[in-house]
Design a protein around this motif. Structure first.
Motif, PDB file in Angstrom:
ATOM      1  N   HIS A  97     -10.430   9.199   2.154  1.00 22.69           N
ATOM      2  CA  HIS A  97     -11.035   9.999   1.087  1.00 22.69           C
ATOM      3  C   HIS A  97     -11.179   9.205  -0.212  1.00 22.69           C
ATOM      4  O   HIS A  97     -11.469   9.777  -1.270  1.00 22.69           O
ATOM      5  N   GLY A  98     -10.976   7.890  -0.141  1.00 19.56           N
ATOM      6  CA  GLY A  98     -11.198   7.042  -1.304  1.00 19.56           C
ATOM      7  C   GLY A  98     -10.101   7.112  -2.350  1.00 19.56           C
ATOM      8  O   GLY A  98     -10.324   6.725  -3.502  1.00 19.56           O
ATOM      9  N   ILE A  99      -8.902   7.564  -1.974  1.00 11.78           N
ATOM     10  CA  ILE A  99      -7.782   7.630  -2.915  1.00 11.78           C
ATOM     11  C   ILE A  99      -6.976   6.338  -2.789  1.00 11.78           C
ATOM     12  O   ILE A  99      -6.503   6.009  -1.693  1.00 11.78           O
ATOM     13  N   PRO A 100      -6.803   5.600  -3.870  1.00 18.10           N
ATOM     14  CA  PRO A 100      -6.167   4.268  -3.783  1.00 18.10           C
ATOM     15  C   PRO A 100      -4.647   4.329  -3.713  1.00 18.10           C
ATOM     16  O   PRO A 100      -3.932   3.702  -4.493  1.00 18.10           O
ATOM     17  N   VAL A 118       8.024  -5.804   4.418  1.00 11.61           N
ATOM     18  CA  VAL A 118       6.896  -6.073   3.526  1.00 11.61           C
ATOM     19  C   VAL A 118       6.075  -4.794   3.399  1.00 11.61           C
ATOM     20  O   VAL A 118       5.722  -4.179   4.413  1.00 11.61           O
ATOM     21  N   ILE A 119       5.792  -4.395   2.174  1.00 11.32           N
ATOM     22  CA  ILE A 119       4.891  -3.268   1.908  1.00 11.32           C
ATOM     23  C   ILE A 119       3.860  -3.767   0.902  1.00 11.32           C
ATOM     24  O   ILE A 119       4.180  -3.997  -0.270  1.00 11.32           O
ATOM     25  N   HIS A 120       2.649  -3.943   1.373  1.00 11.43           N
ATOM     26  CA  HIS A 120       1.600  -4.548   0.551  1.00 11.43           C
ATOM     27  C   HIS A 120       0.577  -3.496   0.142  1.00 11.43           C
ATOM     28  O   HIS A 120      -0.028  -2.838   0.985  1.00 11.43           O
ATOM     29  N   ASP A 121       0.409  -3.346  -1.164  1.00  8.63           N
ATOM     30  CA  ASP A 121      -0.600  -2.459  -1.751  1.00  8.63           C
ATOM     31  C   ASP A 121      -1.740  -3.346  -2.250  1.00  8.63           C
ATOM     32  O   ASP A 121      -1.684  -3.865  -3.366  1.00  8.63           O
ATOM     33  N   PRO A 122      -2.776  -3.536  -1.433  1.00 10.52           N
ATOM     34  CA  PRO A 122      -3.808  -4.506  -1.811  1.00 10.52           C
ATOM     35  C   PRO A 122      -4.710  -4.032  -2.943  1.00 10.52           C
ATOM     36  O   PRO A 122      -5.264  -4.860  -3.671  1.00 10.52           O
ATOM     37  N   VAL A 123      -4.857  -2.722  -3.099  1.00  5.55           N
ATOM     38  CA  VAL A 123      -5.716  -2.215  -4.172  1.00  5.55           C
ATOM     39  C   VAL A 123      -5.169  -2.636  -5.536  1.00  5.55           C
ATOM     40  O   VAL A 123      -5.926  -2.977  -6.441  1.00  5.55           O
TER      41      VAL A 123
END
Length: 265
Positions: A97-100, A118-123
């Motif tokens: 739904h396009g929620i970052p 590892v927890i990667h938040d690429p946005v």
């Protein structure tokens, strides 16, 4: 054996970043994704499948004797004693739904214990990572859980999914939190919420049932960032999933009491 863990720790960060880059390509075109429903409020997209395929291929190329357990594909066995536990996109409902608010989660288990997370938040370009005994980091910066905060001075993450009972327990928990003067918070990504606890953004996180690929990486990260985690066997979590309670050192006992009152059978 430490060198074997360290090489995997380095690789896990690189693989998570590669997976995140591919995930962002799909996220930027979220409105064109092919989406399937696995169950009530549980979705999978072509992005989940293809990002997991990338992760699995990278692991198999670098560590062909390691086992792999992932959300979207069947588990593969190994002979090295290491098991990679992966969630290609945690927070799929947000993602489609396009929620970052989504992330790539990778844990590595050895002898029923998580040794790498590892927890990667690429946005937001936040790669949270930890190796057992070596601290926790966001990118290159050490991270710590909050300190000296009562429940009335911060937010407590609360998770809920269709795997659990029809809402009664989580409603009870939220009621108890608010009566105690606290604030509950939910973003739709359990793994990212756990990273926020490690980063000092949340006081803790509670969920009645989580799968291993959603929680193992974050639980290790919180321990390494000075927080407390309800003790669990990682192999049992891989097999069955289970309850997750994590919090700052000062608040863990109080939050566990609230969870125990809420999740009575």
């Amino acid at each position: 054996m430490t060198s074997e863990i360290t090489s995997r720790y380095t690789a896990a960060q690189s693989i998570a970043r590669q997976a995140g880059a591919l995930g962002v390509e799909y996220f930027n075109s979220f409105d064109t994704l092919t989406i399937e429903s696995k169950s009530h409020q549980d979705f999978v997209s072509e992005a989940d499948k293809n990002v997991e395929a990338l992760i699995r291929t990278a692991i198999a190329a670098a560590f062909p004797k390691d086992a792999i357990v992932g959300e979207e594909e069947e588990a593969t066995t190994g002979t090295s004693g290491f098991t990679w536990v992966i969630d290609p996109i945690d927070g799929t409902t947000n993602f489609i739904h396009g929620i970052p608010q989504w992330c790539v989660a990778i844990a590595i288990v050895q002898d029923a214990q998580t040794v790498v997370g590892v927890i990667h938040d690429p946005v937001h370009d936040e790669c949270n990572h930890a190796q057992r005994g070596s601290g926790a980091f966001c990118n290159d910066k050490p991270i710590r859980v909050l300190q000296g905060r009562p429940l009335t001075n911060g937010s407590l993450g609360v998770g809920f999914s269709g795997r659990t009972r029809a809402g009664g327990a989580v409603i009870t928990l939220i009621d108890l939190i608010t009566k105690a003067g606290g604030v509950f918070w939910r973003n739709g990504s359990g793994a990212l919420s756990l990273a926020y606890v490690a980063q000092g953004k949340l006081l803790g996180y509670v969920e009645e049932h989580m799968n291993a690929w959603d929680c193992l990486a974050g639980q290790l990260m919180i321990e390494e960032a000075g927080g407390r985690v309800e003790a669990q066997n990682a192999d049992a979590m891989i097999r069955d999933g289970g309850r997750v309670i994590v919090a700052t050192a000062e608040l863990f006992d109080e939050i566990k009491r609230l969870a125990d009152q809420s999740y009575r059978s």
